[in-house]
Scaffold this active site. Structure first.
Site, PDB file in Angstrom:
ATOM      1  N   ARG A 127      20.667  -8.431  -0.116  1.00 48.64           N
ATOM      2  CA  ARG A 127      19.235  -8.616   0.073  1.00 48.64           C
ATOM      3  C   ARG A 127      18.532  -8.334  -1.255  1.00 48.64           C
ATOM      4  O   ARG A 127      19.175  -7.875  -2.195  1.00 48.64           O
ATOM      5  CB  ARG A 127      18.679  -7.712   1.191  1.00 48.64           C
ATOM      6  CG  ARG A 127      18.797  -6.234   0.905  1.00 48.64           C
ATOM      7  CD  ARG A 127      18.114  -5.388   1.990  1.00 48.64           C
ATOM      8  NE  ARG A 127      18.362  -3.973   1.769  1.00 48.64           N
ATOM      9  CZ  ARG A 127      17.975  -3.004   2.584  1.00 48.64           C
ATOM     10  NH1 ARG A 127      17.313  -3.288   3.703  1.00 48.64           N
ATOM     11  NH2 ARG A 127      18.237  -1.747   2.312  1.00 48.64           N
ATOM     12  N   ASN A 160       9.359  -5.302   1.391  1.00 48.20           N
ATOM     13  CA  ASN A 160      10.017  -4.070   1.831  1.00 48.20           C
ATOM     14  C   ASN A 160      10.529  -3.314   0.623  1.00 48.20           C
ATOM     15  O   ASN A 160      11.233  -3.882  -0.211  1.00 48.20           O
ATOM     16  CB  ASN A 160      11.200  -4.362   2.762  1.00 48.20           C
ATOM     17  CG  ASN A 160      11.694  -3.100   3.449  1.00 48.20           C
ATOM     18  OD1 ASN A 160      10.964  -2.486   4.221  1.00 48.20           O
ATOM     19  ND2 ASN A 160      12.920  -2.689   3.158  1.00 48.20           N
ATOM     20  N   GLU A 161      10.130  -2.062   0.511  1.00 40.86           N
ATOM     21  CA  GLU A 161      10.639  -1.194  -0.562  1.00 40.86           C
ATOM     22  C   GLU A 161      10.818  -1.970  -1.866  1.00 40.86           C
ATOM     23  O   GLU A 161      11.937  -2.115  -2.379  1.00 40.86           O
ATOM     24  CB  GLU A 161      11.953  -0.544  -0.150  1.00 40.86           C
ATOM     25  CG  GLU A 161      11.787   0.494   0.942  1.00 40.86           C
ATOM     26  CD  GLU A 161      13.046   1.329   1.163  1.00 40.86           C
ATOM     27  OE1 GLU A 161      14.132   0.908   0.741  1.00 40.86           O
ATOM     28  OE2 GLU A 161      12.933   2.403   1.762  1.00 40.86           O
ATOM     29  N   GLU A 182       9.740   5.183   7.408  1.00 40.64           N
ATOM     30  CA  GLU A 182      11.169   5.188   7.703  1.00 40.64           C
ATOM     31  C   GLU A 182      11.713   6.579   7.480  1.00 40.64           C
ATOM     32  O   GLU A 182      11.478   7.183   6.424  1.00 40.64           O
ATOM     33  CB  GLU A 182      11.936   4.258   6.754  1.00 40.64           C
ATOM     34  CG  GLU A 182      11.809   2.787   7.022  1.00 40.64           C
ATOM     35  CD  GLU A 182      12.689   1.989   6.056  1.00 40.64           C
ATOM     36  OE1 GLU A 182      13.710   2.514   5.586  1.00 40.64           O
ATOM     37  OE2 GLU A 182      12.318   0.847   5.764  1.00 40.64           O
ATOM     38  N   TRP A 216      24.637   5.207   3.556  1.00 43.75           N
ATOM     39  CA  TRP A 216      24.715   4.753   2.157  1.00 43.75           C
ATOM     40  C   TRP A 216      25.003   5.852   1.145  1.00 43.75           C
ATOM     41  O   TRP A 216      24.961   5.600  -0.051  1.00 43.75           O
ATOM     42  CB  TRP A 216      23.443   3.996   1.786  1.00 43.75           C
ATOM     43  CG  TRP A 216      22.152   4.576   2.294  1.00 43.75           C
ATOM     44  CD1 TRP A 216      21.482   4.175   3.429  1.00 43.75           C
ATOM     45  CD2 TRP A 216      21.369   5.623   1.722  1.00 43.75           C
ATOM     46  NE1 TRP A 216      20.327   4.919   3.593  1.00 43.75           N
ATOM     47  CE2 TRP A 216      20.226   5.807   2.557  1.00 43.75           C
ATOM     48  CE3 TRP A 216      21.503   6.434   0.588  1.00 43.75           C
ATOM     49  CZ2 TRP A 216      19.239   6.765   2.299  1.00 43.75           C
ATOM     50  CZ3 TRP A 216      20.527   7.391   0.320  1.00 43.75           C
ATOM     51  CH2 TRP A 216      19.416   7.536   1.178  1.00 43.75           C
ATOM     52  N   HIS A 238      24.526   3.099  10.357  1.00 43.97           N
ATOM     53  CA  HIS A 238      23.268   3.850  10.177  1.00 43.97           C
ATOM     54  C   HIS A 238      22.717   4.203  11.554  1.00 43.97           C
ATOM     55  O   HIS A 238      22.688   3.370  12.454  1.00 43.97           O
ATOM     56  CB  HIS A 238      22.279   2.971   9.414  1.00 43.97           C
ATOM     57  CG  HIS A 238      21.116   3.712   8.834  1.00 43.97           C
ATOM     58  ND1 HIS A 238      20.159   4.322   9.615  1.00 43.97           N
ATOM     59  CD2 HIS A 238      20.754   3.924   7.537  1.00 43.97           C
ATOM     60  CE1 HIS A 238      19.256   4.883   8.810  1.00 43.97           C
ATOM     61  NE2 HIS A 238      19.596   4.664   7.555  1.00 43.97           N
TER      62      HIS A 238
HETATM   63  C1  GAL Z   1      15.621   1.566   3.524  1.00 47.31           C
HETATM   64  C2  GAL Z   1      15.303   0.133   3.908  1.00 47.31           C
HETATM   65  C3  GAL Z   1      15.731  -0.187   5.317  1.00 47.31           C
HETATM   66  C4  GAL Z   1      17.107   0.350   5.570  1.00 47.31           C
HETATM   67  C5  GAL Z   1      17.121   1.824   5.325  1.00 47.31           C
HETATM   68  C6  GAL Z   1      18.456   2.476   5.595  1.00 47.31           C
HETATM   69  O1  GAL Z   1      15.791   1.652   2.153  1.00 47.31           O
HETATM   70  O2  GAL Z   1      13.929  -0.122   3.783  1.00 47.31           O
HETATM   71  O3  GAL Z   1      15.689  -1.580   5.508  1.00 47.31           O
HETATM   72  O4  GAL Z   1      18.008  -0.304   4.744  1.00 47.31           O
HETATM   73  O5  GAL Z   1      16.819   2.054   3.983  1.00 47.31           O
HETATM   74  O6  GAL Z   1      18.410   3.852   5.321  1.00 47.31           O
END
Ligand code: GAL
Length: 685
Positions: free
Chosen positions: A103, A141-142, A298, A306, A349
């Protein structure tokens, strides 16, 4: 209080959607961020649009009383974009292409990417701008998360335009970058390249502009989308999700373009500084828009996928971490994501609804949290609760961590360490650029403020003149906004207030890095392999790390010496205030000892005094939140009433991870605080 998650129904068959809404209601969810990665589903091929599924989902959510933070879906271009328009793909320093398959594989400055993304946003906006379920807009997004810098030819062209707009003449650029050095003089803007792979250090002044440019390119993508939303008639707040102290994007410059600030925060469960670092992040985010509540967009319900190893949260930790956000100004608590994915990179996740279903500790924690947040009586807006400011500046971050300096320094680590000394004592801190320092603060700590703009220096001086206490140093007031030394030596802006003259940087010896320095994200903290110097501050024996600068007092008093007798900490009366200078990065004990001196000198107070170690306290207007992050029960005493039950608190024992919300009146808080609920922050063009 908003409560919810990213919702990705496009990962699931339609049969699941009714169940989703029913379970959302059960969990207390009242908002979802919808369709963040749905571009390929909305526009499967160029010219083909499919909104039927999104109509259905939004309809179901609306019928279920769940509001929608609608995404513009531009963060992950579909395969047809990359295949038909390879010029949208970004490149690394060596020119290698970042290919699709993950992405964020877009070049932010690519005109083609912007055109295609713009068409998508326009279609979404025109279709849903008046939908009663849509209460907010989630742009992209981010921005920059995986790919903060693009070195492609689109970036090259945009960089030249950006420099032309900034400097007008190439002579001005040559002056700003000091290009007489190493035969770097440009005859025209078209000779400038992004800082691609080069034999040795790039020109540091050019690196600073490059970082400004890359932050601006990401911001331009956001602004492009925002303008389309506004043109379509959007009246809902528009924003994007920040990532706390994210070096590549100057959020202080971005913040005015957000109607409310939204942030993503994933504290590392294994980090010994987890609580301090997440408090730092939340205070930084709150400080971006003083007086306006922010949204936690979030966090994880449990484990992420991750990090190299991904332990879950301890029982109660989700509540404790959530309370830290509420305590420090959040009016919305959301997660990545609603339903755990069954395929793709993030299937491990955690989510609100785990793959293992509702008979799980996670689901119970999530529903309990939703119920507790829903029952909270209305919260005050975050007021002007902090009397301490930490001067924190992105441009300085970029400049101070450039290579070829007396020592490598991890700016964020140094700032967090100073912040921690106040956090541990329950003293509120705002984290602001130097320009935002004003006489509402009593104490300002400005560590390693290497790049100091004239306006920032002016604000710091006015602060001291009006009676404030300032601490600067080390490696502060060294260069101007072009990363060039100013005439007249060092500490040229603050030296008179500090009452010192600066002689040299006195880098302490360290282990060799074995090469030509650090990369763009470089920087380090001192570790066991680096030389330190004993340092005595009042009763504390500490150690000086990284540098032991040579400064000479002119009018300042010496408060602490290095072992060799040179001044390590000075204090100078200046106009109505005082300015201190610390000539090293003290170790944690040293920072703590200096903080004690500063607290005594400035008279700043904790929110609640005498709390045990591991117990965090924060004030948000009348709301005082106490969190026991420790593993043992903790006894606390507090003169207030329980925010939830209305009972007097007095003395109480808080179990591990237990949270107390209390009401404690405060004098003179929050003149600028906004009484509007977060969704009422409508956009202005
Ligand atoms: C953020 C992202 C989300 C998801 C999340 C997982 O960085 O905006 O889409 O990937 O991390 O922790």
């Amino acid at each position: 209080m908003l409560y919810g998650a990213d919702y990705n129904p496009d990962q699931w068959p339609e049969e699941v959607w009714d169940d989703d809404v029913r379970l959302m209601q059960e969990a207390g969810v009242n908002i979802v961020s919808l369709g963040i990665f749905a571009w390929s589903r909305i526009q499967p091929t160029e010219g083909e649009w499919d909104f039927a599924w999104l109509d259905t989902v939004i309809g179901k959510l609306h019928a279920g009383g769940i509001r929608v933070n609608l995404a513009t879906a531009t963060a992950s271009p579909p395969p047809w974009v990359s295949a038909s328009y390879p010029e949208t793909l970004p490149a690394d320093e060596s020119g290698a292409t970042y290919w699709p398959g993950s992405r964020q594989h877009f070049a932010p400055s690519s005109p083609t990417y912007r055109r295609l993304a713009g068409e998508l946003v326009r279609s979404i906006a025109e279709r849903y701008v008046d939908h009663p379920a849509v209460v907010m807009w989630h742009v992209g997004n981010e921005f920059g998360c995986h790919l903060p810098m693009d070195f492609s030819d689109s970036a090259r062209d945009a960089y030249r335009d950006w420099l032309r707009a900034k400097y007008t003449t190439v002579e001005a650029l040559n002056d700003a970058w000091g290009t007489s050095f190493w035969s770097q003089r440009y005859a025209g803007f078209d000779e400038v390249f992004p800082p691609r792979l080069a034999p040795y250090s790039h020109n540091p002044s050019s690196m600073l502009d490059w970082r400004r440019f890359t932050s601006d390119m990401l911001l331009e993508c956001y602004l492009m989308e925002r303008e389309i939303l506004l043109a379509a008639g959007a009246t809902q707040p528009i924003t994007t999700n920040f990532m706390g102290p994210f070096k590549p994007a100057d959020y202080a410059a971005w913040a005015p373009h957000m109607d409310v600030i939204a942030d993503d925060c994933y504290p590392d469960p294994s980090s010994p500084t987890r609580v301090r670092d997440s408090a730092f992040q939340r205070d930084l985010i709150r400080s971006l828009k003083p007086g306006v509540p922010w949204l936690l967009w979030e966090q994880a319900t449990d484990a992420v996928n991750w990090r190299p190893s991904n332990p879950g949260k301890a029982p109660g930790q989700l509540m404790a971490e959530t309370a830290q956000s509420v305590a420090r100004g959040a009016d919305g608590i959301m997660f990545f994501q609603w339903r755990q994915s069954r395929a793709g990179s993030e299937k491990f996740h955690s989510a609100m609804l785990p793959h293992a279903g509702t008979d799980t500790a996670t689901w119970r924690a999530v529903t309990e949290l939703g119920a507790r947040l829903a029952a909270l009586p209305e919260l005050p807006p975050p007021g002007r609760d902090a009397k301490v400011a930490l001067a924190f500046d992105w441009e300085n971050w970029w400049a101070v961590e450039e290579r070829d300096h007396p020592t490598e320094l991890d700016y964020l680590a140094v700032c967090r360490e100073w912040y921690g000394a106040f956090h541990a004592r329950g003293i509120m801190v705002d984290i602001v650029p130097p320009e935002q320092v004003d006489d509402g603060y009593d104490l300002v700590v400005a560590p390693a403020l290497y790049l100091l703009r004239d306006a920032g220096a002016g604000a710091l001086l006015r602060f001291v003149e009006s009676g404030g206490t300032l601490l600067a140093g080390p490696f502060s007031d060294v260069v101007d906004e072009h990363d060039q030394f100013r005439d007249g030596g060092f500490v040229t802006q603050l030296g008179q207030a500090l009452g010192i003259r600066f002689e040299n940087f006195g880098a302490l010896g360290g282990a060799s890095t074995g090469g030509s320095g650090v990369g763009a994200q470089g920087g380090r903290q001192a570790d066991a392999s680096h030389e330190t110097l004993p340092l005595r501050i009042a009763e504390t024996t500490a150690r000086a790390t990284l540098v032991a600068e040579t400064v000479h007092p002119t009018t300042a008093d010496v408060v602490a010496d290095f072992e060799d007798g040179r001044p390590a900490l000075t204090r100078n009366q200046y106009a109505a205030g005082e300015a201190w200078y610390v000539a090293t990065v003290p170790d944690a004990a040293g920072i703590d000892a200096v903080a004690s001196e500063l607290i005594a000198a400035s008279g700043v107070e904790p929110v609640v005094a005498g709390l045990p170690d591991g117990v965090e306290v924060a004030r948000r207007g009348e709301l005082v939140t106490v969190i026991n992050h420790g593993h043992e029960p903790a006894d606390i005493t507090l003169d207030g009433v329980d925010w939830e039950s209305g009972a007097a608190v007095g003395s109480r024992t808080l179990g591990p991870q237990e949270v107390l919300f209390a009401r404690m009146p405060v004098a003179g808080t929050g003149p600028e605080a906004s009484a509007d609920p977060v969704l009422a922050h409508a956009p202005t063009a």
